[in-house]
Design a protein around this motif. Structure first.
Motif: not given
Length: 254
Positions: A140, A208, A108, A177-179, A71-72, A142
């Motif tokens: 993170e 992403d 992650t 969560y991050s995609k 995400s960063e 995912a």
């Protein structure tokens, strides 16, 4: 003259094959490491010993690698590195928080929700409560599909349903969560027609990035967000081999 040309061509091939040209553009060099389990002692490829992991984390800290979450990734820094762990094993919870804090790193964790709900073989897995309690400064979460089946030959409609279920369960459990998707077993359709249709599904549901294995260093920003490579860190890797993998990714030509 012929030997000289062969030598030049060989050097050029090595530079391109191992992407060593990225040392000239350190802001564009992205290393993604792949781990699974952690144990005090290990003799398995997918399980790193606590001693080895601490040596590796200490080295990353000393050499001033910049830990990132997916995400960063809009932030451009030198020595970008993403540390990833697959599957949600409970030993990650046991050992990672203190190590990440000690060495100022981030990780992650790719979660296959079916493993959390139903277990996986005889391995202790984290619970949803434990995943939810992870410190977001260091962790993170995912996606790793729901059922953890290979996506290489799965019909498109089943792929979409499985990934949506992965996200729906995390949403229902109130777990941010991050995609970002890690392909189970590193596999996804590789024939152009099937791959294009598969990537269209990922785009449709808002993914992403996606990561395979590949054992190569990435150029970032990338034109291939669904084919980012991870470097597979084996349980028996010495610290010397670990350092070489940070430079070359894969250590074999073929």
């Amino acid at each position: 003259m012929i030997l000289y040309l062969i030598s030049v061509l060989l050097v050029a091939f090595i530079i391109v094959y191992f992407r060593l040209y990225l040392f000239v553009f350190p802001h564009n060099r992205l290393v993604i490491l792949m781990y699974h389990q952690i144990q005090k002692e290990s003799h398995e490829d997918l399980t790193v010993s606590l001693k080895n992991l601490e040596q590796q984390f200490s080295y990353l800290n000393r050499k001033k690698y910049t830990p990132q979450f997916f995400s960063e990734l809009t932030v451009s820094t030198k020595k970008n590195i993403i540390i990833t762990f697959d599957d949600g094993y409970r030993n990650n919870l046991e050992y990672l928080p203190s190590l990440l804090k000690k060495y100022n790193l981030k990780a992650t964790i790719f979660i296959p929700t079916g493993f959390i709900e139903n277990g996986y073989k005889n391995y202790p897995m984290m619970t949803f409560d434990e995943i939810r309690s992870l410190d977001r400064n260091y962790f993170e979460i995912a996606l790793h599909t729901h059922a953890h089946d290979s996506l290489k030959t799965m019909p498109s409609d089943l792929i979409e349903k499985d990934l949506e279920k992965n996200m729906q369960i995390l949403d229902a459990q109130n777990i941010p969560y991050s995609k970002v998707l890690a392909y189970p077993y590193g596999k996804y359709p590789n024939k152009e027609k099937e791959k294009s249709a598969f990537f269209s599904i990922l785009k449709k549901i808002g993914i992403d990035f996606a990561v395979r294995i590949g054992n190569r260093i990435n150029y970032y920003p990338t034109q291939h967000p669904y084919e980012l490579c991870r470097v597979d860190i084996k349980g028996k890797d010495s610290i010397i081999k670990f350092k070489l993998k940070l430079i070359f990714g894969r250590l074999k030509l073929f």
